[in-house]
Design an enzyme around this catalytic site. Structure first.
Site, PDB file in Angstrom:
ATOM      1  N   CYS A 156      43.227  48.608  36.572  1.00 26.41           N
ATOM      2  CA  CYS A 156      44.604  48.731  36.110  1.00 26.41           C
ATOM      3  C   CYS A 156      45.102  50.135  36.411  1.00 26.41           C
ATOM      4  O   CYS A 156      44.376  51.106  36.198  1.00 26.41           O
ATOM      5  CB  CYS A 156      44.663  48.470  34.601  1.00 26.41           C
ATOM      6  SG  CYS A 156      46.312  48.559  33.874  1.00 26.41           S
ATOM      7  N   LEU A 157      46.318  50.248  36.909  1.00 23.93           N
ATOM      8  CA  LEU A 157      46.860  51.570  37.218  1.00 23.93           C
ATOM      9  C   LEU A 157      47.078  52.408  35.971  1.00 23.93           C
ATOM     10  O   LEU A 157      47.209  53.629  36.054  1.00 23.93           O
ATOM     11  CB  LEU A 157      48.183  51.446  37.980  1.00 23.93           C
ATOM     12  CG  LEU A 157      48.029  51.070  39.450  1.00 23.93           C
ATOM     13  CD1 LEU A 157      49.356  51.157  40.154  1.00 23.93           C
ATOM     14  CD2 LEU A 157      47.025  51.969  40.132  1.00 23.93           C
TER      15      LEU A 157
ATOM     16  N   HIS B  96      45.467  38.742  32.310  1.00 21.85           N
ATOM     17  CA  HIS B  96      45.529  40.203  32.327  1.00 21.85           C
ATOM     18  C   HIS B  96      46.925  40.704  31.953  1.00 21.85           C
ATOM     19  O   HIS B  96      47.078  41.612  31.127  1.00 21.85           O
ATOM     20  CB  HIS B  96      45.145  40.707  33.718  1.00 21.85           C
ATOM     21  CG  HIS B  96      45.135  42.197  33.844  1.00 21.85           C
ATOM     22  ND1 HIS B  96      43.976  42.946  33.830  1.00 21.85           N
ATOM     23  CD2 HIS B  96      46.144  43.087  33.981  1.00 21.85           C
ATOM     24  CE1 HIS B  96      44.275  44.229  33.945  1.00 21.85           C
ATOM     25  NE2 HIS B  96      45.588  44.350  34.051  1.00 21.85           N
ATOM     26  N   GLU B  97      47.948  40.106  32.561  1.00 21.75           N
ATOM     27  CA  GLU B  97      49.325  40.559  32.306  1.00 21.75           C
ATOM     28  C   GLU B  97      49.786  40.202  30.896  1.00 21.75           C
ATOM     29  O   GLU B  97      50.485  40.978  30.243  1.00 21.75           O
ATOM     30  CB  GLU B  97      50.274  39.985  33.357  1.00 21.75           C
ATOM     31  CG  GLU B  97      49.939  40.356  34.794  1.00 21.75           C
ATOM     32  CD  GLU B  97      49.766  41.843  35.015  1.00 21.75           C
ATOM     33  OE1 GLU B  97      50.345  42.648  34.263  1.00 21.75           O
ATOM     34  OE2 GLU B  97      49.032  42.214  35.946  1.00 21.75           O
TER      35      GLU B  97
ATOM     36  N   GLY C 165      50.465  41.755  40.142  1.00 20.18           N
ATOM     37  CA  GLY C 165      50.872  41.459  38.778  1.00 20.18           C
ATOM     38  C   GLY C 165      51.386  42.705  38.084  1.00 20.18           C
ATOM     39  O   GLY C 165      50.911  43.805  38.355  1.00 20.18           O
TER      40      GLY C 165
ATOM     41  N   GLN D 252      53.914  48.173  31.224  1.00 22.40           N
ATOM     42  CA  GLN D 252      53.302  49.075  32.196  1.00 22.40           C
ATOM     43  C   GLN D 252      54.335  50.007  32.840  1.00 22.40           C
ATOM     44  O   GLN D 252      53.978  51.034  33.398  1.00 22.40           O
ATOM     45  CB  GLN D 252      52.588  48.275  33.285  1.00 22.40           C
ATOM     46  CG  GLN D 252      51.310  47.609  32.808  1.00 22.40           C
ATOM     47  CD  GLN D 252      50.611  46.913  33.954  1.00 22.40           C
ATOM     48  OE1 GLN D 252      50.968  45.819  34.340  1.00 22.40           O
ATOM     49  NE2 GLN D 252      49.612  47.566  34.509  1.00 22.40           N
TER      50      GLN D 252
ATOM     51  N   HIS E  99      48.660  42.645  28.360  1.00 26.34           N
ATOM     52  CA  HIS E  99      49.513  43.839  28.279  1.00 26.34           C
ATOM     53  C   HIS E  99      50.630  43.651  27.252  1.00 26.34           C
ATOM     54  O   HIS E  99      51.016  44.594  26.557  1.00 26.34           O
ATOM     55  CB  HIS E  99      50.139  44.144  29.636  1.00 26.34           C
ATOM     56  CG  HIS E  99      49.269  44.966  30.539  1.00 26.34           C
ATOM     57  ND1 HIS E  99      48.830  46.233  30.209  1.00 26.34           N
ATOM     58  CD2 HIS E  99      48.764  44.694  31.773  1.00 26.34           C
ATOM     59  CE1 HIS E  99      48.087  46.717  31.197  1.00 26.34           C
ATOM     60  NE2 HIS E  99      48.039  45.805  32.162  1.00 26.34           N
TER      61      HIS E  99
END
Length: 258
Positions: free
Chosen positions: A177-178, A219-220, A115, A120, A223
């Site tokens: 999360c990165l 989650h996405e 995802g 991001q 963002h």
């Protein structure tokens, strides 16, 4: 696990204009057992982080790195903490938006991840991509796959998504999360959601998602609202990846569906 319905009508005009923007992506990296694999699904390959990208946000895309893969934007950059803007109706299908989407998919798959949201990669637009594969699931035990209700699904691209939670059931699992690399925490998510929006060509689309796919969507979409998983995590479950398998503190919820 999901059903997708397409409609023939085109999108309605929207008010914002980003014609001068350029691109700069970010993604998610592999997690360990019981972690949130919407962001990662296999062992990490390399460190994509960039101090300049983290500080400069989407403006990085206006420099000399025009043909380089987008960098990951880290927590603290305003682009990750402010609401993203909707894509204009007449922009969907444009070369610029198609390039952003192609970059997002490339970065997500190279991570490898399941995802990715445009903020991001430093781009404040409401675009998400997601995909889960049997290959990614090989890094998870059969017990976890069953508990998470995780099933593979083909690439989904959604522009200007709107998420609606369905039912009263929720589940507690680790997420990562990165943009907050090296850490994990338990987050409660709804078990079922309905997501509507537009595909990369402007056709209306609706996805009814459950289980792990529903978690990825939530989650996405967070963002896009300037929310990171740490803003929703269960207190005292935040930990480093190395400590992921250590026992939870007293009073923390057990992993699974409620």
């Amino acid at each position: 696990m999901k059903s997708v319905h397409r409609f023939s009508h085109r999108i309605l005009p929207i008010t914002f204009n980003f014609k001068t923007m350029s691109t700069t992506p970010i993604l998610t990296r592999p997690v360990k057992e019981a972690m949130f694999r919407p962001i990662i699904a296999a062992p990490p390959r390399r460190n994509h982080s960039s101090g300049s990208a983290a500080q400069a946000g989407w403006f990085v895309g206006m420099g000399d790195k025009k043909n380089a893969p987008p960098d990951i934007v880290k927590a603290g950059d305003p682009v990750l903490h402010e609401p993203a803007q909707e894509v204009q109706a007449d922009e969907i299908g444009s070369e610029r938006i198609q390039k952003i989407i192609d970059d997002m998919v490339k970065v997500m798959r190279n991570a490898p991840g399941v995802g990715l949201a445009a903020p991001q990669i430093g781009i404040p637009l409401r675009i998400i991509v997601l995909e889960d594969t049997i290959e990614y699931m090989r890094y998870t035990t059969k017990e976890e796959i069953k508990a998470q209700d995780r099933q593979p699904f083909d690439l989904l691209v959604m522009i200007n998504p709107k998420l609606k939670k369905k039912g009263n059931q929720s589940a507690f699992f680790f997420e990562g999360c990165l943009s907050v690399d090296g850490f994990r925490a338990i987050v409660e998510r709804h078990l079922e959601v309905e997501v509507t929006g537009f595909d990369r060509y402007g056709q209306a689309i609706k996805v009814d998602a459950s289980g792990w796919q529903a978690r990825i969507f939530q989650h996405e979409c967070d963002h896009l609202d300037g929310t990171l998983y740490v803003d929703k995590m269960v207190p005292r479950t935040f930990r480093t990846v190395k400590n992921l398998d250590l026992p939870l503190a007293a009073g923390c919820p057990k992993l699974g569906v409620r």
